[in-house]
Design a protein around this motif. Structure first.
Motif: not given
Length: 163
Positions: A51-54, A58-59, A89-93, A140-142
């Motif tokens: 799982v990668f953020n924008e 890698e989260a 768990l995950l942040s917005e985005g 943050g990612v999470v």
């Protein structure tokens, strides 16, 4: 994508309501489904996703751990492996899922797709998430909703004032 042993047939993100969705609420769980077909019997498979953020960070990575299939050769057929990412768990985005399938003994990467599917985590600002009633940016990612506890003793506070 795939080879003579296994082929990726699909990957989906499902919201808490069970429907395929590209947008999920931050406080609700979401499900990642990886659908694949085993074309050669007898392989022990390792199914996992990144799982990668924008920003490309890698989260986390998650590996299939269903005890019915760990270290067990899979017969021919179509499979759907599912994993649940908990709410808060995950942040917005925007996030991207990269599924991978390997055979074990020997370890051979059979499928690897970067950014196979994307989804967006939104915060409905209803106060049920880790944000609480804060309206500012939360980096943050999470963004886990951690349990907090605060103790207060008014007598100790008064003693400190007198000193």
């Amino acid at each position: 994508p795939g080879d003579e042993a296994v082929r990726l047939c699909g990957i989906r993100v499902r919201g808490n309501d069970g429907y395929v969705s590209e947008t999920v609420d931050i406080s609700e769980p979401l499900q990642i489904e990886i659908e694949y077909e085993v074309l050669q019997p007898g392989h022990e498979l390792r199914i996992y996703f990144h799982v990668f953020n924008e920003e490309g960070i890698e989260a986390f990575m998650s590996i299939e751990n269903d005890s019915a299939w760990v270290k067990r050769p899979r017969p021919l057929g179509r499979y759907v492996s599912k994993s649940v990412i908990p709410g808060n768990l995950l942040s917005e985005g925007r996030y991207f899922i990269g599924p991978t399938i390997r055979t074990e003994n020997p370890s051979i990467k059979r499928v690897g797709v970067n950014d196979a599917v994307a989804f967006h985590v939104i915060d409905s600002m209803d106060g049920n998430g880790a944000r609480g009633d804060s309206t500012g940016n939360i980096p943050g990612v999470v963004r886990p909703l951690l349990k907090w506890e605060t103790q207060f003793n008014p007598k100790e506070a008064q003693v400190e004032k007198i000193r």
